[in-house]
Scaffold this motif. Sequence first.
Motif, PDB file in Angstrom:
ATOM      1  N   LEU A   1      34.217  27.592 -13.173  1.00 13.73           N
ATOM      2  CA  LEU A   1      33.874  26.967 -14.613  1.00 13.73           C
ATOM      3  C   LEU A   1      32.361  27.110 -14.733  1.00 13.73           C
ATOM      4  O   LEU A   1      31.619  27.576 -13.866  1.00 13.73           O
ATOM      5  N   THR A   2      32.049  27.101 -16.172  1.00 11.78           N
ATOM      6  CA  THR A   2      30.667  27.260 -16.464  1.00 11.78           C
ATOM      7  C   THR A   2      29.755  26.311 -16.123  1.00 11.78           C
ATOM      8  O   THR A   2      30.122  25.153 -16.208  1.00 11.78           O
ATOM      9  N   LEU A   3      28.539  26.624 -15.522  1.00 13.75           N
ATOM     10  CA  LEU A   3      27.633  25.794 -14.895  1.00 13.75           C
ATOM     11  C   LEU A   3      26.349  26.245 -15.719  1.00 13.75           C
ATOM     12  O   LEU A   3      25.903  27.420 -15.885  1.00 13.75           O
ATOM     13  N   ALA A   4      25.595  25.170 -16.185  1.00 14.61           N
ATOM     14  CA  ALA A   4      24.375  25.401 -16.786  1.00 14.61           C
ATOM     15  C   ALA A   4      23.259  24.440 -15.941  1.00 14.61           C
ATOM     16  O   ALA A   4      23.667  23.384 -15.399  1.00 14.61           O
ATOM     17  N   PHE A   5      21.879  24.732 -16.068  1.00 15.35           N
ATOM     18  CA  PHE A   5      20.942  24.201 -15.194  1.00 15.35           C
ATOM     19  C   PHE A   5      19.687  24.712 -15.939  1.00 15.35           C
ATOM     20  O   PHE A   5      19.363  25.809 -16.233  1.00 15.35           O
ATOM     21  N   PRO A   6      18.667  23.714 -15.863  1.00 14.50           N
ATOM     22  CA  PRO A   6      17.280  23.973 -16.310  1.00 14.50           C
ATOM     23  C   PRO A   6      16.507  24.300 -15.172  1.00 14.50           C
ATOM     24  O   PRO A   6      15.581  23.698 -14.537  1.00 14.50           O
ATOM     25  N   PHE A   7      16.973  25.544 -14.467  1.00 13.37           N
ATOM     26  CA  PHE A   7      16.543  26.102 -13.612  1.00 13.37           C
ATOM     27  C   PHE A   7      15.020  26.010 -13.086  1.00 13.37           C
ATOM     28  O   PHE A   7      14.570  25.472 -12.243  1.00 13.37           O
ATOM     29  N   ASN A   8      14.266  26.760 -13.853  1.00 14.03           N
ATOM     30  CA  ASN A   8      12.741  26.737 -13.673  1.00 14.03           C
ATOM     31  C   ASN A   8      12.087  25.396 -14.012  1.00 14.03           C
ATOM     32  O   ASN A   8      11.216  25.162 -12.991  1.00 14.03           O
ATOM     33  N   ASP A   9      12.516  24.598 -14.791  1.00 12.17           N
ATOM     34  CA  ASP A   9      11.749  23.231 -15.082  1.00 12.17           C
ATOM     35  C   ASP A   9      12.231  22.407 -13.794  1.00 12.17           C
ATOM     36  O   ASP A   9      11.182  21.832 -13.225  1.00 12.17           O
ATOM     37  N   ALA A  10      13.511  22.500 -13.419  1.00 11.57           N
ATOM     38  CA  ALA A  10      13.889  21.643 -12.176  1.00 11.57           C
ATOM     39  C   ALA A  10      13.254  21.972 -11.062  1.00 11.57           C
ATOM     40  O   ALA A  10      13.062  21.324 -10.183  1.00 11.57           O
ATOM     41  N   ILE A  11      13.311  23.533 -10.586  1.00 14.00           N
ATOM     42  CA  ILE A  11      12.766  23.819  -9.359  1.00 14.00           C
ATOM     43  C   ILE A  11      11.193  23.917  -9.300  1.00 14.00           C
ATOM     44  O   ILE A  11      10.882  23.590  -8.071  1.00 14.00           O
ATOM     45  N   TRP A  12      10.572  24.306 -10.304  1.00 10.06           N
ATOM     46  CA  TRP A  12       9.442  24.687 -10.099  1.00 10.06           C
ATOM     47  C   TRP A  12       8.423  23.530 -10.898  1.00 10.06           C
ATOM     48  O   TRP A  12       7.108  23.515 -10.878  1.00 10.06           O
TER      49      TRP A  12
END
Length: 612
Positions: free
Chosen positions: A539-550
Motif C-alpha cells: 500500500l502507498t506510504l508518504a512521509f515528509p522524509f527530509n524534514d522529519a529526519i534532518w
Amino acid sequence: MPVKQISTPLGHSLPPEAPHNITFHIPGWETARALRRREPELMDQLESIYPRFGPWREVKDLSAVLHAWLKLPDDYEEMLFVHPDVFQTAKRYAGSPRRKEEFRVREEELLFKVVDIPLSALDSNGVGLDGETTGETVRIYLISYPSPRYPGALGVWQNTGTGVSSRLAAALLPAAKAGNVNLIWSGDARDEVRYDYANPSSSSVPIPAPHKGQQILGLALTESHTSLRARIASLAQGKRAQPTPDDVFLYPTGMGAVWRLHQSLSSVRQGGSVVVLGSVFHSSYHLFGDEASGGGMKHIGAVDSEGSGLEELEAYLEGERLAGRRVGYIFAEFPSNPILVSLDLERVRGIADRYDVPVVIDDTIGSFCNVDVLGLADVVVTSVTKSVSGYANVMGGAVTLASCSKYYSAIKETLSARFLNEYFAADAAKLLSNSQDYFPRSAILNRNALTLATYLHSKITPTSPLKAIHYPPFTNTASNFRHVMRPSPSSPSVTPTSQNEFTPGYGCLLALEFRTLSQARQFYDHLSVYHGPHLGAHLTLAFPFNDAIWGADPEAARYVASFGARPEQVRVSVGLEDEQELIDTFEEALRWAEGVEVSEANGMNGVRESLT
C-alpha cells in the motif's frame, strides 16, 4: 471517483494488521515531527513501529521478562542481540565522546549479560507455542543501560541493524516466561569484552560450548536460508556478473548488511575512510560518519549532472594518495534516497579503478528487477525488507559479491571468516515466501509510480505549488539510470513470473517538491494515503522524509538541502492500488496545496474558502 479515506487508527500498521508488521500509520506533518522528537504522548499510542527505530512489541516483551528475571535496576532498559561482538560495539559507541554528555553511558553503567534460552516453535501467526521447544538453544547477548541515556545507546540498535527480530523474540518468550533461562555471564563495560573473529574460542566474550561435535555460533542455518540465497543470486544475475548462492550473505536487516560489510571491508582495506556519494539513507550516513565505526567518512553530496561531485571525488582520491592515506571504499545508493539521483556508475567505476578503491552500491531503491549494477559495483547491498519482500511484515538484508571484481577473493574470504548467522529461520522463510510474486508486484509498482509521477509532472507550471517531481525519468540523471536498466524481454507479460517476462521500470519511490513548506504541509496533511516511513510495501506510504529526519538540526538540514534533499519534499512509496485511485487521491491533496498558494498571494492564512 471519491477519494478513499484512511480508517486505520494512529499508531497501527498497514492492513492487514498482524504480528510482526513493520509499518505504522502516523497521519500529519506535525506527527512526523513528534516521532522525530520521540514525544511520549505519541510513542505511547504506537501499536506498531519500524523495528530498527528501536526494540518493539515481542522484543520489548522479551526484554521485560529478562529484566525481571535478571533483577536489573528499575530505571534500566535493554537491547538484545545474538552476536558476541555487540559488547565491544556498545562500549565503543555508547561511551563515545561524540555522544552528548547527558546521554553518554559511563562504563560502570553499561551492563552486559549473556543468557541461554530454549527456542520454541511458532504458530501460523508467528506466536511462540508454550511447551513446544525445538531442541535448539539460543544465546542472547544483552546490553542494559539507564533509561535516561537511551539516546546515547540507541545507535547500537539503529545503525548496526543487528538486534533480535520480533519472530525470534516470540520464539524465545515461552521459555523465558517459564523461567527457563540460564545466566552464562554477567559484567559491565569495565570488563574486557573482546570477540576474536578469526578465533572465536579465544574471545573474552562467552560463546556457546561445543554441541554434537560442532561449535555453535549464532542462529541455525536452514533450507530457507539456502533457498533465499539462491533466490537473491538469481535476481542479481546480469551481463557483468553471475553470482552464485555462495556469493550472497544474509543479515537480519539492510543496515545489518551494510554494517557487517563495513566491518569486513575495514579489515580487508586495513581501515581508511568511506567516501559516500550523494544522498543516502540517514542510518548509513550516521554509521559511516561516527568515529565509533572507525575510518571516518568523506561525504560528497552534489553528484547529479549539474553538480561537481565526481570531480571532487577524483580530487579527494588524488589528495589521499599523495598524502599516503588509504581510502576504504566508495559507497552510494542507486538511485539515491530520497531524491532519486542516479549516479554515473560507469564514471565512478573508472575513477575507482584508477585509484584502486572498491565500490559498494546499495540498489534497494532501483531493485534487482529493474537495474543491473553488479559488476560496475564490486559489492551490492540490498534491503530485501523493501520491494523484494513487498508486504511489510519481515526484515532482511543481503550482500552480493561480484566474482569479476579484483577484490572478490579478499572480500569473500573475510566475509566468510567473520560470518555468524544472525538471521532467524522464520524470518528467512517468510521473506522467501513473500518474494515469490516479486515480479508481478514489481510490474504494478513500476506502472503505478510512473503513472503517478507523469501525472504530477504534467501539473508543474510557473504558478503551481509543485516545483519538481523527483523520479528517475524526470531528473537530470535519467540517462544514468537507463544505462544500467535491464533489457526489455522478447516476450513481455502483464503478470510476469520471471525476469524473462518482466519489463523493467523505475521503481516505486518518488518525491514531490513544493515551492513552499506550507504548501507541502497542506498537501501532506490532506493526502489520503498511509503516512509513515518504509518503502516497497503493498500500500502507498508518504512521509515528509527530509524534514522529519534532518529537521531537528538546522545545520544538518541546510547541508542536505544544499545537494537537493529539501524540507519542502514529500517522499512517496507507491503501492499496488488502482492507478486512477492514486491519481484522484493525489489530485485532491494537490488542490489543498493550490489553496495555500492563493491564500498566501492574498496575504491570508489558511486555505481557500472552497476547501474549508
